[in-house]
Design an enzyme around this catalytic site. Structure first.
Site, short mmCIF file in Angstrom:
data_model
loop_
_atom_site.label_atom_id
_atom_site.label_comp_id
_atom_site.label_asym_id
_atom_site.label_seq_id
_atom_site.Cartn_x
_atom_site.Cartn_y
_atom_site.Cartn_z
CG ASN A 9 12.90 101.96 16.91
OD1 ASN A 9 13.59 102.49 16.07
ND2 ASN A 9 12.22 100.87 16.67
CB CYS A 10 9.13 104.27 22.27
SG CYS A 10 7.50 103.67 21.86
CB SER A 11 9.10 100.90 26.01
OG SER A 11 10.10 101.63 26.65
#
Length: 111
Positions: A9-11
């Site tokens: 997960n990232c932005s």
């Protein structure tokens, strides 16, 4: 079906897509059958509810969300267990070291 599923997960899900490719290559090289994918942090709950996730890794840029993720993964794994969760090492992330990040995921999944 893949042996294990690893969610990053990232932005926005964009910066981790290259890392996912490198992790998949490292998994292929070691003969492991993993489903590895990236998604925006905003979509994580949906994936956790709908898929059997074996490990969740957070990009360093969303490490501030770790507390929120701890709540999302609590009891959401197989047999009601918590899904292992960690923040990706910043240097490994920045250098796109797929093999190192894969090892981090494997260590998490193996307890």
């Amino acid at each position: 079906m893949a042996e294990k599923t690893i969610m990053l997960n990232c932005s926005a899900g964009m910066s981790t897509s290259l890392l996912v490719s490198k992790m998949q290559k490292a998994a292929e090289d070691e003969g492991a059958d993993y489903k590895i994918f990236a998604c925006p942090a905003a979509d994580a709950s949906q994936h956790i509810e709908q898929e059997e996730i074996d490990c969740v890794l957070l990009g360093p840029q969303v490490s501030y969300m770790k507390g929120d993720f701890e709540n999302k993964v609590k009891g959401a794994g197989k047999d009601g267990k918590d899904i292992p969760l960690a923040v990706i090492n910043m240097q490994d992330y920045g250098m796109m070291k797929g093999d190192k990040v894969l090892k981090q995921a494997e260590d998490l999944m193996n307890g």
